[in-house]
Design a protein around this motif. Structure first.
Motif, PDB file in Angstrom:
ATOM      1  N   GLU A 152     -12.927  55.955  42.017  1.00 34.83           N
ATOM      2  CA  GLU A 152     -11.575  56.696  41.688  1.00 34.83           C
ATOM      3  C   GLU A 152     -11.627  58.139  42.046  1.00 34.83           C
ATOM      4  N   ARG A 153     -12.695  58.607  42.877  1.00 34.82           N
ATOM      5  CA  ARG A 153     -12.592  59.997  43.065  1.00 34.82           C
ATOM      6  C   ARG A 153     -12.472  59.969  44.931  1.00 34.82           C
ATOM      7  N   VAL A 154     -12.438  58.948  45.568  1.00 29.56           N
ATOM      8  CA  VAL A 154     -12.499  59.153  46.968  1.00 29.56           C
ATOM      9  C   VAL A 154     -11.006  58.526  47.248  1.00 29.56           C
ATOM     10  N   MET A 211     -10.240  66.339  50.836  1.00 31.58           N
ATOM     11  CA  MET A 211     -11.269  66.419  50.078  1.00 31.58           C
ATOM     12  C   MET A 211     -12.486  65.920  50.925  1.00 31.58           C
ATOM     13  N   ASP A 212     -13.632  66.655  50.825  1.00 31.72           N
ATOM     14  CA  ASP A 212     -14.912  66.283  51.486  1.00 31.72           C
ATOM     15  C   ASP A 212     -15.885  65.950  50.630  1.00 31.72           C
ATOM     16  N   HIS A 213     -16.568  65.034  51.223  1.00 32.97           N
ATOM     17  CA  HIS A 213     -17.645  64.293  50.282  1.00 32.97           C
ATOM     18  C   HIS A 213     -19.238  64.087  51.279  1.00 32.97           C
ATOM     19  N   ILE A 214     -20.295  64.556  50.743  1.00 32.17           N
ATOM     20  CA  ILE A 214     -21.482  64.504  50.997  1.00 32.17           C
ATOM     21  C   ILE A 214     -21.831  62.827  50.628  1.00 32.17           C
ATOM     22  N   VAL A 215     -22.215  62.078  51.742  1.00 30.64           N
ATOM     23  CA  VAL A 215     -22.679  60.607  51.416  1.00 30.64           C
ATOM     24  C   VAL A 215     -24.082  60.518  51.810  1.00 30.64           C
ATOM     25  N   TYR A 216     -24.922  59.894  51.077  1.00 30.59           N
ATOM     26  CA  TYR A 216     -26.284  59.912  51.404  1.00 30.59           C
ATOM     27  C   TYR A 216     -26.189  58.227  51.909  1.00 30.59           C
ATOM     28  N   VAL A 217     -27.066  58.125  53.078  1.00 21.93           N
ATOM     29  CA  VAL A 217     -27.301  56.714  53.350  1.00 21.93           C
ATOM     30  C   VAL A 217     -28.663  56.192  53.593  1.00 21.93           C
ATOM     31  N   GLU A 218     -28.999  55.040  53.498  1.00 22.94           N
ATOM     32  CA  GLU A 218     -30.450  54.728  53.790  1.00 22.94           C
ATOM     33  C   GLU A 218     -30.776  54.849  55.020  1.00 22.94           C
ATOM     34  N   ALA A 219     -31.707  55.541  55.304  1.00 24.49           N
ATOM     35  CA  ALA A 219     -32.698  55.689  56.520  1.00 24.49           C
ATOM     36  C   ALA A 219     -33.264  54.619  57.005  1.00 24.49           C
ATOM     37  N   ALA A 220     -34.088  53.842  55.971  1.00 26.84           N
ATOM     38  CA  ALA A 220     -34.817  52.874  56.297  1.00 26.84           C
ATOM     39  C   ALA A 220     -33.977  51.710  56.854  1.00 26.84           C
ATOM     40  N   SER A 221     -32.435  51.522  56.287  1.00 26.88           N
ATOM     41  CA  SER A 221     -31.956  50.264  56.930  1.00 26.88           C
ATOM     42  C   SER A 221     -31.104  50.762  58.051  1.00 26.88           C
ATOM     43  N   LYS A 222     -31.169  52.133  58.508  1.00 23.22           N
ATOM     44  CA  LYS A 222     -30.489  52.847  59.762  1.00 23.22           C
ATOM     45  C   LYS A 222     -28.896  52.631  59.491  1.00 23.22           C
ATOM     46  N   GLU A 223     -28.556  52.783  58.164  1.00 19.31           N
ATOM     47  CA  GLU A 223     -27.020  53.034  58.209  1.00 19.31           C
ATOM     48  C   GLU A 223     -26.340  53.872  58.840  1.00 19.31           C
ATOM     49  N   MET A 224     -27.160  55.014  59.227  1.00 20.02           N
ATOM     50  CA  MET A 224     -26.264  56.121  60.044  1.00 20.02           C
ATOM     51  C   MET A 224     -26.008  55.516  61.337  1.00 20.02           C
ATOM     52  N   ASP A 225     -27.040  54.834  61.764  1.00 25.98           N
ATOM     53  CA  ASP A 225     -26.827  54.156  63.358  1.00 25.98           C
ATOM     54  C   ASP A 225     -25.688  53.020  63.267  1.00 25.98           C
TER      55      ASP A 225
END
Length: 142
Positions: A37-39, A1-15
């Motif tokens: 219970e979905r991931v 299963m694939d999931h799209i997960v939004y991360v906080e740009a302001a706290s630089k979560e992606m980095d």
């Protein structure tokens, strides 16, 4: 299963994810809401900044998942503190998630930067920060 997960740009979560300093993705709520219970172990997460650009720029595999039972505010805070090194939460995030009754801690492995994917969100009526999409290829904008 694939999931799209939004991360906080302001706290630089992606980095932090790509630098592998953030090893656990956290979601929390007063009730059981997505991704509770979905991931599952082995699922693939596609990360997008929550700044409106609409591009998935990184991916990671789910290594482990903890869906908590109902927690007291103190138990919730203790759980966050116990995993603080791997969560890498900003003070604002700690304040937002601390005290939530239900927490989902998703341990990730193999994070990597990907060629940005434009995501078509037109079929999603519930625009949450977590979208289970089954197959990422079905939601890539053409």
């Amino acid at each position: 299963m694939d999931h799209i997960v939004y991360v906080e740009a302001a706290s630089k979560e992606m980095d932090k994810i790509l630098a592998e300093s953030k090893k656990i993705i956290l979601r929390g709520a007063m009730g059981r809401k997505l991704p509770y219970e979905r991931v599952f172990k082995g699922d693939t997460l596609y990360f997008m900044n929550n700044n409106g650009e609409g591009l998935a720029k990184a991916t990671a595999k789910v290594f482990d998942v903890v869906n908590t039972d109902k927690l007291s505010p103190d138990e919730s805070m203790a759980m966050l503190q116990a995993h603080s090194n791997d969560l890498q939460l900003s003070n604002a995030q700690l304040k937002r998630f601390g005290g939530k009754r239900y927490l989902v801690l998703i341990e990730i492995v193999k994070p990597k930067k990907i060629k940005p994917l434009k995501i078509d969100k037109s079929n999603f009526t519930n625009m949450d920060d977590w979208l289970p999409v089954e197959d990422i290829n079905k939601v890539i904008a053409k």
